[in-house]
Design a protein around this motif. Structure first.
Motif, PDB file in Angstrom:
ATOM      1  N   ARG A  38       0.855  -1.188   0.000  1.00  0.00           N
ATOM      2  CA  ARG A  38       0.000   0.000   0.000  1.00  0.00           C
ATOM      3  C   ARG A  38       0.891   1.238   0.000  1.00  0.00           C
ATOM      4  NH1 ARG A  38      -3.318  -0.834   4.646  1.00  0.00           N
ATOM      5  NH2 ARG A  38      -4.180  -2.560   3.491  1.00  0.00           N
ATOM      6  N   VAL A  39       0.453   2.300  -0.629  1.00  0.00           N
ATOM      7  CA  VAL A  39       1.261   3.500  -0.804  1.00  0.00           C
ATOM      8  C   VAL A  39       1.306   4.361   0.470  1.00  0.00           C
ATOM      9  CG1 VAL A  39       1.612   5.547  -2.256  1.00  0.00           C
ATOM     10  CG2 VAL A  39       0.701   3.460  -3.258  1.00  0.00           C
ATOM     11  N   SER A  40       0.613   3.990   1.506  1.00  0.00           N
ATOM     12  CA  SER A  40       0.608   4.784   2.743  1.00  0.00           C
ATOM     13  C   SER A  40       1.975   4.771   3.438  1.00  0.00           C
ATOM     14  CB  SER A  40      -0.450   4.231   3.701  1.00  0.00           C
ATOM     15  OG  SER A  40      -0.158   2.889   3.996  1.00  0.00           O
ATOM     16  N   TYR A  41       2.150   5.681   4.368  1.00  0.00           N
ATOM     17  CA  TYR A  41       3.390   5.802   5.157  1.00  0.00           C
ATOM     18  C   TYR A  41       4.623   5.939   4.261  1.00  0.00           C
ATOM     19  CZ  TYR A  41       0.292   4.177   8.844  1.00  0.00           C
ATOM     20  OH  TYR A  41      -0.750   4.050   9.714  1.00  0.00           O
ATOM     21  N   LYS A  42       4.538   6.808   3.271  1.00  0.00           N
ATOM     22  CA  LYS A  42       5.617   6.991   2.299  1.00  0.00           C
ATOM     23  C   LYS A  42       6.933   7.429   2.948  1.00  0.00           C
ATOM     24  CE  LYS A  42       2.601   8.372  -1.479  1.00  0.00           C
ATOM     25  NZ  LYS A  42       2.282   9.439  -2.417  1.00  0.00           N
ATOM     26  N   HIS A  43       6.865   8.023   4.141  1.00  0.00           N
ATOM     27  CA  HIS A  43       8.071   8.520   4.803  1.00  0.00           C
ATOM     28  C   HIS A  43       8.927   7.399   5.396  1.00  0.00           C
ATOM     29  CE1 HIS A  43       5.086   8.119   7.995  1.00  0.00           C
ATOM     30  NE2 HIS A  43       6.093   8.011   8.838  1.00  0.00           N
ATOM     31  N   ARG A  44       8.369   6.224   5.579  1.00  0.00           N
ATOM     32  CA  ARG A  44       9.147   5.121   6.141  1.00  0.00           C
ATOM     33  C   ARG A  44      10.172   4.628   5.121  1.00  0.00           C
ATOM     34  NH1 ARG A  44       4.735   1.651   9.598  1.00  0.00           N
ATOM     35  NH2 ARG A  44       4.337   3.309  11.116  1.00  0.00           N
ATOM     36  N   ALA A  45      11.345   4.287   5.625  1.00  0.00           N
ATOM     37  CA  ALA A  45      12.464   3.908   4.746  1.00  0.00           C
ATOM     38  C   ALA A  45      12.115   2.720   3.862  1.00  0.00           C
ATOM     39  CB  ALA A  45      13.711   3.622   5.577  1.00  0.00           C
ATOM     40  N   TYR A  46      11.472   1.695   4.423  1.00  0.00           N
ATOM     41  CA  TYR A  46      11.187   0.517   3.603  1.00  0.00           C
ATOM     42  C   TYR A  46      10.139   0.821   2.541  1.00  0.00           C
ATOM     43  CZ  TYR A  46       6.797  -0.769   5.947  1.00  0.00           C
ATOM     44  OH  TYR A  46       5.517  -0.803   6.419  1.00  0.00           O
ATOM     45  N   LYS A  47       9.226   1.771   2.829  1.00  0.00           N
ATOM     46  CA  LYS A  47       8.224   2.157   1.829  1.00  0.00           C
ATOM     47  C   LYS A  47       8.892   2.904   0.673  1.00  0.00           C
ATOM     48  CE  LYS A  47       4.128   0.968   3.584  1.00  0.00           C
ATOM     49  NZ  LYS A  47       3.033   0.334   2.886  1.00  0.00           N
ATOM     50  N   LYS A  48       9.893   3.715   0.998  1.00  0.00           N
ATOM     51  CA  LYS A  48      10.649   4.411  -0.046  1.00  0.00           C
ATOM     52  C   LYS A  48      11.387   3.396  -0.917  1.00  0.00           C
ATOM     53  CE  LYS A  48      11.306   8.690   2.533  1.00  0.00           C
ATOM     54  NZ  LYS A  48      12.261   9.562   3.226  1.00  0.00           N
ATOM     55  N   TRP A  49      11.908   2.364  -0.290  1.00  0.00           N
ATOM     56  CA  TRP A  49      12.637   1.327  -1.026  1.00  0.00           C
ATOM     57  C   TRP A  49      11.685   0.595  -1.979  1.00  0.00           C
ATOM     58  CZ3 TRP A  49      17.878   0.534   0.563  1.00  0.00           C
ATOM     59  CH2 TRP A  49      18.573  -0.392  -0.225  1.00  0.00           C
ATOM     60  N   ILE A  50      10.500   0.261  -1.462  1.00  0.00           N
ATOM     61  CA  ILE A  50       9.495  -0.408  -2.301  1.00  0.00           C
ATOM     62  C   ILE A  50       9.130   0.488  -3.486  1.00  0.00           C
ATOM     63  CG2 ILE A  50       7.087  -1.182  -2.398  1.00  0.00           C
ATOM     64  CD1 ILE A  50       7.477  -2.290   0.470  1.00  0.00           C
ATOM     65  N   ALA A  51       8.968   1.781  -3.227  1.00  0.00           N
ATOM     66  CA  ALA A  51       8.635   2.726  -4.301  1.00  0.00           C
ATOM     67  C   ALA A  51       9.733   2.756  -5.361  1.00  0.00           C
ATOM     68  CB  ALA A  51       8.406   4.120  -3.724  1.00  0.00           C
ATOM     69  N   SER A  52      11.008   2.694  -4.945  1.00  0.00           N
ATOM     70  CA  SER A  52      12.098   2.723  -5.935  1.00  0.00           C
ATOM     71  C   SER A  52      12.124   1.435  -6.765  1.00  0.00           C
ATOM     72  CB  SER A  52      13.448   2.977  -5.255  1.00  0.00           C
ATOM     73  OG  SER A  52      13.927   1.822  -4.605  1.00  0.00           O
ATOM     74  N   ILE A  53      11.778   0.312  -6.141  1.00  0.00           N
ATOM     75  CA  ILE A  53      11.701  -0.966  -6.878  1.00  0.00           C
ATOM     76  C   ILE A  53      10.596  -0.884  -7.925  1.00  0.00           C
ATOM     77  CG2 ILE A  53      11.092  -3.421  -6.682  1.00  0.00           C
ATOM     78  CD1 ILE A  53      12.409  -3.342  -3.853  1.00  0.00           C
ATOM     79  N   ARG A  54       9.440  -0.382  -7.517  1.00  0.00           N
ATOM     80  CA  ARG A  54       8.306  -0.272  -8.433  1.00  0.00           C
ATOM     81  C   ARG A  54       8.574   0.739  -9.546  1.00  0.00           C
ATOM     82  NH1 ARG A  54       2.820  -0.843  -4.856  1.00  0.00           N
ATOM     83  NH2 ARG A  54       2.593  -3.043  -5.354  1.00  0.00           N
ATOM     84  N   LYS A  55       9.324   1.791  -9.227  1.00  0.00           N
ATOM     85  CA  LYS A  55       9.683   2.790 -10.235  1.00  0.00           C
ATOM     86  C   LYS A  55      10.485   2.142 -11.361  1.00  0.00           C
ATOM     87  CE  LYS A  55      11.929   7.251 -10.774  1.00  0.00           C
ATOM     88  NZ  LYS A  55      12.782   8.251 -10.157  1.00  0.00           N
ATOM     89  N   ASP A  56      11.259   1.102 -11.016  1.00  0.00           N
ATOM     90  CA  ASP A  56      12.045   0.352 -12.013  1.00  0.00           C
ATOM     91  C   ASP A  56      11.212  -0.730 -12.703  1.00  0.00           C
ATOM     92  OD1 ASP A  56      14.264   1.887 -11.466  1.00  0.00           O
ATOM     93  OD2 ASP A  56      15.235   0.379 -10.199  1.00  0.00           O
ATOM     94  N   GLY A  57       9.895  -0.743 -12.447  1.00  0.00           N
ATOM     95  CA  GLY A  57       9.007  -1.693 -13.115  1.00  0.00           C
ATOM     96  C   GLY A  57       9.039  -3.094 -12.516  1.00  0.00           C
TER      97      GLY A  57
END
Length: 188
Positions: A115-134
């Motif tokens: 889920r995209v919530s809690y974007k400030h958490r480090a692991y959520k940022k990491w997940i976002a960077s993985i998804r950004k790479d498809g």
């Protein structure tokens, strides 16, 4: 709680007992030349066993029920019945884990992590960077057999540090227990 251990070095059924009545007593009564002694700790009983019966590898343990009280560090978490699973979240770009968690419901936990919530958490940022790479992060449920064995060894050591000698049969476990209890006794 039982405060004594009984070593029967010579008797009907030699070994270490955790009770007199219904245990050691029945194995020495009527046995000519019986050799036995009581001790306040299992460790002292084992030491005497090794001294009195050096030809024997290790004693047979005749415990109906090993009564021990174990104090564990409180995590503040309520005691809930299992099963609980430990899991890793792995970056598919590097195959390296970046998060460790535990849950009873892996599917719910996975949805929560993605889920995209809690974007400030480090692991959520990491997940976002993985998804950004498809790509999508990989979830790996633990333990493997090796992880389970490491966890078992960790508990054997933890209990030994508390002065509790568990009766595990693995040579490695026995060696750790002996080492920890020797160090503990030499520091007292």
């Amino acid at each position: 709680m039982n405060n004594k251990f009984y070593v029967v070095a010579k008797g009907k059924n030699p070994g270490i007992y955790n009770k007199w009545d219904g245990g050691a007593k029945q194995n020495v009564e009527g046995y000519k030349g019986a050799v036995y002694k009581s001790f306040s700790t299992l460790e002292l009983a084992e030491i005497w066993w090794r001294q009195i019966a050096p030809e024997a590898q290790s004693p047979n343990y005749h415990f109906d029920q090993l009564e021990i009280s174990v104090e564990f560090e409180s995590t503040g978490a309520e005691e809930e019945p299992g099963p609980y699973y430990t899991y890793l979240i792995i970056d598919p770009r590097t195959q390296m884990p970046f998060y460790v968690g535990q849950t009873q419901d892996m599917e719910h936990r996975k949805i929560s992590h993605l889920r995209v919530s809690y974007k400030h958490r480090a692991y959520k940022k990491w997940i976002a960077s993985i998804r950004k790479d498809g790509l999508e992060p990989e979830f790996q449920i633990q333990p493997t057999k090796a992880d389970s064995l490491r966890s078992e060894t960790k508990w054997v050591k933890k209990l030994a540090y508390q002065g509790i000698r568990v009766l595990n049969g693995w040579r490695e476990h026995k060696e750790w227990i002996d080492l920890i209890l020797r160090q503990k006794n030499s520091n007292q």
